[in-house]
Design an enzyme around this catalytic site. Structure first.
Site, PDB file in Angstrom:
ATOM      1  N   ASP A  59      27.986 -13.536  12.059  1.00 13.81           N
ATOM      2  CA  ASP A  59      26.646 -13.154  12.274  1.00 13.81           C
ATOM      3  C   ASP A  59      26.708 -12.089  13.543  1.00 13.81           C
ATOM      4  O   ASP A  59      26.829 -12.425  14.694  1.00 13.81           O
ATOM      5  CB  ASP A  59      25.989 -14.491  12.742  1.00 13.81           C
ATOM      6  N   ASP A  93      10.242 -16.450   5.714  1.00 16.96           N
ATOM      7  CA  ASP A  93      11.242 -16.661   6.647  1.00 16.96           C
ATOM      8  C   ASP A  93      11.375 -18.026   7.609  1.00 16.96           C
ATOM      9  O   ASP A  93      10.161 -18.602   7.366  1.00 16.96           O
ATOM     10  CB  ASP A  93      11.322 -15.496   7.733  1.00 16.96           C
ATOM     11  N   ASP A  97      20.355 -18.265   4.594  1.00 21.27           N
ATOM     12  CA  ASP A  97      20.718 -17.570   5.717  1.00 21.27           C
ATOM     13  C   ASP A  97      21.732 -18.229   6.698  1.00 21.27           C
ATOM     14  O   ASP A  97      21.877 -19.337   6.667  1.00 21.27           O
ATOM     15  CB  ASP A  97      19.383 -17.032   6.262  1.00 21.27           C
ATOM     16  N   ARG A 148      23.556 -14.536   2.754  1.00 24.11           N
ATOM     17  CA  ARG A 148      24.100 -13.619   3.616  1.00 24.11           C
ATOM     18  C   ARG A 148      25.474 -14.114   3.696  1.00 24.11           C
ATOM     19  O   ARG A 148      26.221 -12.757   3.787  1.00 24.11           O
ATOM     20  CB  ARG A 148      23.628 -13.869   4.957  1.00 24.11           C
ATOM     21  N   ASP A 172      21.777  -7.881   8.546  1.00 26.85           N
ATOM     22  CA  ASP A 172      20.527  -7.216   9.631  1.00 26.85           C
ATOM     23  C   ASP A 172      20.829  -6.302   9.942  1.00 26.85           C
ATOM     24  O   ASP A 172      21.282  -5.607  11.056  1.00 26.85           O
ATOM     25  CB  ASP A 172      20.420  -8.370  10.859  1.00 26.85           C
ATOM     26  N   HIS A 220      12.243  -5.933   4.029  1.00 27.66           N
ATOM     27  CA  HIS A 220      12.546  -6.899   5.029  1.00 27.66           C
ATOM     28  C   HIS A 220      12.069  -6.322   6.325  1.00 27.66           C
ATOM     29  O   HIS A 220      12.297  -5.289   6.574  1.00 27.66           O
ATOM     30  CB  HIS A 220      13.829  -7.606   4.805  1.00 27.66           C
TER      31      HIS A 220
END
Lengths: 503, 890
Positions: free
Chosen positions: B234, B377, B490, B549, B565, B623
């Site tokens: 991440d 979300d 996610d 993701r 992201d 998004h």
């Protein structure tokens, strides 16, 4: 009846269905669809045989040949909605299985089980409209009252301002005495003196500007004889002293020139006009005496002569203003009322260093009055009553507080400090309805984001209440607020109701 | 979704806007990578012990010995169906078993017989079947060469970099038994266990794949920096054009030259680094020039993994499409999504409450912009407890979902794999009581910090855990869920805010295996279990839709992937193309980037350009980060609303083509969004292009990705091709660089001459509303005045297509006859859709057009001819889209 029904047979080649279909075009357009005669697209682009009208194929670029089918990407469909309001919907909503027209006419071939809800909706809407009309009616009456009150309030305040200014002389004497006391108490530090001098100069300039603005607003109201919110050429012509070349004939062209080449200006645009005419302008209330030229030096509002400013340590410079305002609010929510001894001087001695602190309320009274007079409280000053007030809304987590023309804030219910959601900025409604939205800006900054700001949406109501708050986007708040001040004269909001119940 | 709160602070302190590289390891900071990379090419210490060779019908086994330490390895060599060679190397007698990746291959790959061609003391030669392909096993030093005729296609260990750290009893060696990164210690209970192997690719200058990296389509050499890293992470505010690891990892590389495409699939789920070097770098070329040599170009690749075994699939092509089919035969194809998932998705962190959802929904109708999915979300949950709803903001989710049902729209709600440690939370209690959590090195439940605060991480590597997780999506378990609620996974790298590199400690335990062994598989399993849940809740009837993701090889079987992201910057818009192209090459076709950019706020121009680009990428979702201003399409003035509306509408008109592409991808494993070289493998001009792409074979898209662009230069491939501008119908020749002037409304898209593309021009509120609408066929003629295409129709959302309930028609235009022929006579489905219009590009004017349908009836079709553009429009032929017909131009 005004109803016009056009009957069409739509034949879908190869498809199992040969379907008969009523469709309604709007009143304005019905004349173009004449059965049996060639149809010319409404944009005139081409003419097609009538059997290609509503044949589920788009022939006209403007979509006008298919008012009853979904064939044209840019077409629209007219729902008669008898019993309710007629409406246009994009033709892509015809036969998409979703009931859009309350009379179900948009779903004539989709199998969607639509119910005709027009009567229900109609009566519901009429009920709501009636209710709203009643609210509007009462609200509008209240608004008239507000306008009256604002008018007299304004006059009162102007009078008060004059009074306060007069009492400054008295104050000066007192200050002189205080100065002596203080001088003996302590020699001020040189640095502090210089800082303060500067602050004081700035403040004076601000006062001058505000004064000028107030004067400008006053003149605008004076000039605006028909109170339509605009100063026009005709309005200016009544003031012959404004003749630019002073040749004794003040022409329309000259007046228009003063207005910057337009026929009339609103308050905002008047600002530049004001700069051109303020030297010459003679007030209508004392037309026989020439208007005093704006010279701040002549103003006696200043509590002390400049050379004495050294006596005031920086703590009393106007940065404290906001806090003081708040204190005022807390102590006296009715602080629009200045009858209670407006002149109040408090003197404090700091314990340790004997620093001489000094807080002069008169000064702020004076400034507040001027500030208040200068606000745009709407065409009839109907929003003036909100000034100095605060309205709260309590949610599960926070107490929101709207102090119109001042600030919006948010305080956690269970401890934690208050957050500023924005200070009064401006009216931001659309051009035809400027007074429907207020913007409060430059609130506490957001992490990696903008400063907090709040939009207040005003709707007509008998009461003055914060209805809701939300944060549609991070740090951008939306508040719904009702007030009679935005109520419009309830002019037949549902005039067609009776017609529409026919069929 | 966002990344780490703690890192916000780090960024704040450093005051820069970019990834904090210090949070992630370089090769030097990763002990095994540093150790392995310190080995330089040279003579391999490994020797093949030919006397140990065993050859059965299906495999060859052979021992290797490291002459330095005498540790023996076991080599297994298989010839797999479809021109694939599998090479497996493990310790002959490891102290304990080494991890072999399960569940990624769709089955035990079927083998084909190997035969021995020759053998002597230097090695053996095995036949790989037809086409004169052979494997030469050299004994001293050990190496493998795969030959075709006289050409070496690929060599293994030719640079002597085979390395296999055998499991051993503990002794102190720096970095081999314990290491630390920042404040995190890794106890490394098994000690050193890395594996490494080199591959040489003679004649190759272009290699692709090994996503996920924010880098160009063509991979770069790594001699002067770190290798490409594959370790699901991440990464907060990732940087572009570097080899750092991102959210997903697919250890598959494609090598291409004008003659052949090959592929390497390195099946290992541990942290992996890939070095690439080439003799055609500037230095190499210069050397050639100086020496006047004709040395063939060569690319050398080296894979290094922290643990597990060497299990590599060598896919020998020879065409790009062969590679896709070979890889698909191993890991499966793209799942076939519900049609609506190909439409437009509206997302934001977060839509605040039900009223907000309802208002955004109404906003789309008010502004006449179609959309199919609105997304929620993490804030929709009750305190980040997934499978729950905030009791105030989302008090009646079914009511909300029903509101969407009535508009034929759908919703996606997020379900992340970190589970709030809270004894009042049913999901947590069940996982804990069943012992389903991943354990820490001391045997307790592993706890990390994530959105809910302290969180546990279910062990998705366990089949029983996945079955339980899937059961949680049942309508009676997941309260407030309905048929039109789908799922988004996610943070499944997994993201652990307070873990090393924002992920899980490598010494956490999944049963007997360390997290080290399975790390890159975690996200794959999460999505697998979630998709299974969505299938089960409908009794196996409905197709699932799950966005993830993190991913691994095989993730294509479970849904869609997005590029994580990203940021509202022009470079991030540009990189979305190579990132999705790279994913497509390794099987993951359902790819998209956050339209508008996740972090920061896009300029209006950037937002519009992003919509225009996203409308032509497989997964099309807008998004935005929680802290950014709202950006629903109508918030930027009527002009920009119109531009965005137009882009979205173009997407909707093309949904029949997209759907058909997904059906194809599901059948063949071919990428949907594909690099030009895949279709024009012999044209070197296409090999490095990554600012334009193809959708299927027939649409070429060169989106505008430059700020203030006045024009773009698109390469139109194929010297015998024609390309038609889909907006103006202007015809262009292939094999040229075409300058296209652009305005804000321009989306340069071209249809290949020789193709037929079905569209639905009646764009409605949602794709479902368009189900029964008629088709317009766009027939673009090639210089031979022929064209062909397909039309695929089914119910759009169930698995009934597997039961042959679909229509697949071949549309072809030849000799002035356009016909529709059934390509799947054994399939049955009926549609209400019909053909409303046929537009033939590059046509000449007929005198008469006759439609013939199955019954033999003939009828005249009206037409219009635009001579200036050579466009023939047939008006309302009207036949059903599912039947046989032909149209003759006379």
């Amino acid at each position: 009846s005004w109803q016009f029904l056009l009957i069409l047979f739509v034949f879908l080649k190869k498809a199992v269905m040969a379907l008969t279909r009523f469709f309604c075009s709007s009143l304005q357009e019905r004349q173009f669809y004449e059965e049996g005669k060639p149809f010319t697209c409404l944009d005139g682009s081409r003419t097609i045989p009538f059997d290609r009208v509503n044949d589920d194929y788009c022939d006209c670029e403007d979509g006008s040949d298919e008012p009853g089918t979904a064939a044209c990407p840019n077409g629209s469909f007219h729902c008669t909605n008898a019993g309710f309001r007629p409406a246009f919907i994009p033709s892509s909503r015809i036969n998409d299985g979703i009931c859009d027209c309350c009379d179900t006419t948009d779903e004539y071939n989709s199998g969607a089980a639509c119910q005709n809800t027009c009567r229900e909706l109609g009566s519901k809407e009429r009920e709501i409209m009636k209710e709203m009309a009643e609210i509007a009616k009462e609200g509008f009456l209240l608004k008239q009252q507000l306008i009256q009150e604002a008018k007299s309030g304004l006059e009162e305040k102007k009078a008060k301002l004059a009074e306060v200014q007069v009492s400054k002389k008295d104050l000066e004497d007192k200050l002189e005495a205080l100065r002596t006391v203080k001088e003996t108490a302590e020699q001020p530090e040189k640095e502090a003196k210089e800082r303060h001098l500067k602050a004081w100069e700035d403040e004076k300039a601000a006062i001058r500007l505000e004064k000028d603005k107030a004067k400008m607003a006053e003149v605008f109201l004076e000039l605006d004889d028909d109170a339509d919110g605009f100063v026009s050429v005709a309005d200016l012509l009544t003031h012959s002293e404004l003749d630019p070349d002073s040749d004794g004939s003040f022409t329309e062209a000259e007046a228009q020139g003063l207005l910057g080449g337009v026929d009339k200006v609103d308050t905002a645009a008047f600002e530049s006009v004001w700069n051109n005419i303020k030297e010459k302008y003679v007030s209508e209330s004392n037309a026989d005496i020439p208007a005093p030229v704006e010279t701040p030096q002549e103003e006696t509002r200043e509590p002390v002569p400049e050379n004495d400013s050294e006596q005031y340590p920086e703590e009393d410079i106007p940065e404290e203003e906001e806090d003081d305002d708040e204190e005022d609010e807390d102590e006296d929510p009715d602080d629009g009322d200045y009858k209670v001894s407006p002149v109040r001087i408090s003197i404090r001695f700091m314990k340790d260093d004997h620093e001489f602190l000094f807080n002069l309320d008169l000064h702020f009274v004076c400034r507040n009055l001027e500030k208040e007079i200068s606000f745009d409280f709407g065409p009839g000053a109907e929003f003036a009553y909100l000034y100095g007030q605060c309205y709260e809304l309590s949610t599960s987590e926070y107490i929101y507080r709207l102090c119109p023309f001042n600030r919006v804030s948010q305080k956690p219910k269970y401890g934690g400090s208050e957050t500023n959601l924005g200070s009064w900025g401006k009216w931001t409604g659309p051009e035809d309805n400027v007074y429907s939205l207020m913007k409060y800006e430059h609130g506490t900054g957001c992490w990696q984001g903008p400063n907090r700001s709040t939009t207040v949406k005003l709707t007509c109501g008998k009461e003055t209440v914060v209805l809701s708050t939300s944060e549609p986007s991070r740090c951008e708040y939306l508040m719904e607020f009702t007030t009679p001040a935005v109520c419009q004269e309830p002019q037949s909001l549902y005039p067609d109701a009776h017609d529409h119940t026919e069929l | 979704m966002a990344s780490v709160l703690l890192l916000w602070l780090a960024v704040c302190l450093s005051g820069t806007w970019a990834v904090d590289k210090g949070n992630f390891k370089t090769c030097d900071q990763s002990a095994f990578c540093k150790r392995q990379r310190a080995l330089k090419p040279g003579e391999s210490p490994y020797r093949a012990l030919l006397e140990t060779m065993e050859l059965t019908n299906t495999r060859l086994t052979l021992q290797l010995i490291n002459d330095n330490n005498k540790v023996r390895l076991l080599l297994e060599l298989y010839r797999l169906q479809g021109n694939i060679t599998r090479v497996k190397i493990n310790e002959l007698k490891p102290l304990k078993p080494r991890y072999e990746v399960p569940d990624v291959l769709i089955r035990e790959p079927p083998t084909e017989p190997l035969s021995l061609l020759s053998q002597d003391e230097n090695g053996v030669v095995l036949s790989l079947g037809a086409e004169s392909q052979r494997v030469i096993v050299s004994a001293r030093p050990f190496r493998l060469d795969i030959m075709e005729g006289r050409d070496v296609l690929m060599s293994l260990n030719s640079r002597g970099l085979l390395a296999f750290e055998h499991l051993r009893m503990q002794k102190v060696e720096d970095g081999m038994w314990e290491e630390s990164f920042k404040s995190h210690a890794d106890s490394k209970p098994s000690g050193p266990s890395a594996v490494s192997l080199d591959f040489s690719l003679p004649g190759v200058e272009h290699v692709y794949g090994i996503p996920e990296h924010a880098d160009t389509l063509r991979l770069k050499t790594t001699d002067n920096g770190d290798p490409y890293r594959l370790y699901n992470l991440d990464v907060f505010q990732y940087e572009l054009y570097n080899p750092m690891a991102l959210y997903g990892a697919v250890p598959v590389m494609l090598a291409h030259n004008a003659q052949r495409t090959t592929g390497i699939f390195w099946l290992n789920a541990a942290e992996t680094w890939v070095d690439i070097s080439s003799n055609t770098t500037v230095f190499g070329k210069m050397l050639d020039y100086v020496q006047g040599s004709s040395e063939t170009p060569q690319t050398d690749v080296r894979w290094i993994s922290e643990s597990g075994i060497i299990d590599v699939f060598i896919m020998l092509g020879p065409t790009p499409k062969d590679i896709f089919s070979q890889y698909a035969s191993l890991t499966g194809t793209q799942s076939f999504p519900p049609l609506s998932a190909l439409a437009y998705h509206q997302c934001r962190w977060n839509y605040n409450d039900q009223k907000d959802v309802q208002e955004v929904d109404a906003g789309f109708d008010e502004h006449d912009i179609p959309y199919d999915f609105i997304w929620l979300d993490i804030e929709h949950t009750d305190g980040k407890r997934y499978f729950t709803w905030d009791p105030h903001k989302f008090a009646s989710p079914k009511e909300m979902l029903q509101g969407l049902v009535e508009k034929k729209r759908k919703m996606v709600a997020i379900v992340d794999p970190h589970i709030k440690v809270d004894s009042n939370y049913k999901i947590h209690n069940e996982i804990r009581s069943k012992g389903f959590y991943i354990k820490n090195k001391d045997g307790g439940d592993y706890e990390g910090w994530c959105w809910p605060g302290s969180a546990g991480y279910p062990d998705f590597t366990r089949a029983d855990m996945r079955a339980w997780w899937a059961s949680m999506f049942a309508y009676d378990q997941y309260e407030g869920s309905m048929e039109n609620l789908y799922t988004w996974n996610d943070m499944n790298e997994p993201s652990v805010f307070n873990g090393p590199e924002v992920t899980m400690h490598k010494d956490a335990m999944h049963g007997a295996w360390e997290h080290r062994d399975v790390h890159n598989l975690y996200g794959f399993y999460v999505q697998m279990a979630t998709a299974e849940g969505l299938i089960q809740r409908s009794g196996g009837v409905e197709r699932p839709f799950v966005l993830t993701r993190a991913f691994f090889a095989g993730s294509q079987r479970y849904g869609a992937v997005w590029t994580g992201d990203n940021a509202a910057e022009w470079d991030h818009l540009k990189i979305s193309i190579p990132m999705c192209l790279s994913l497509g090459l390794v099987g993951i076709s359902f790819c998209g980037a956050d339209v508008g950019g996740f972090f920061k706020s896009p300029s209006t121009e950037l937002l519009v350009r992003w919509y225009q680009t996203g409308a032509y990428q497989p997964f099309f979702r807008a998004h935005a980060h929680l802290d950014t201003p709202r950006r629903e399409p109508w918030l930027f003035g009527p002009e920009n609303t119109a531009l965005i509306r137009e882009a979205v509408r173009q997407r909707y008109t093309l949904l029949p083509y997209w759907y058909q592409q997904f059906y194809q991808a599901h059948q063949t494993g071919e990428p949907i969004m594909r690099p030009l070289w895949v279709e024009y493998p012999q044209d070197p001009a296409t090999f490095a292009i990554d600012d334009e792409f193809l959708i299927g074979r027939d649409l070429l898209v060169h989106p505008v990705t430059e700020e203030g662009a006045r024009g773009v230069t698109a390469y139109l491939p194929g010297k015998d091709e024609l390309w038609f501008d889909v907006h103006t119908f202007q015809k262009h020749n292939g094999a040229q660089n075409l300058y296209i002037p652009v305005t804000m409304s321009s989306i340069p898209v071209f249809q290949r001459g020789g193709s037929i593309i079905p569209r639905k021009l009646r764009v409605r509120r949602s794709s479902t509303c368009m189900e029964h609408d008629p088709y317009t066929l766009y027939v673009a003629l090639n210089p031979q005045r022929t064209a062909e295409g397909e039309l695929y129709i089914d119910d759009g959302h169930t698995f009934n297509y597997e039961k042959k309930e679909f229509i697949l028609r071949k549309l072809s235009f030849t000799k002035n006859i356009l016909s529709s022929v059934n390509m799947a006579p054994d399939a049955q489905f009926s549609t209400r859709s019909w053909i409303e219009r046929i537009i033939i590009l590059g046509a000449s004017k007929p005198s008469k057009v006759t439609l013939k349908t199955a019954g033999g009836q003939e009828s005249q079709v009206e037409f219009e001819f635009d001579a200036s553009m050579s466009v023939l429009t047939l008006r309302k032929p009207g036949m059903n889209a599912g039947v046989d017909w032909s149209v003759t131009l006379q």
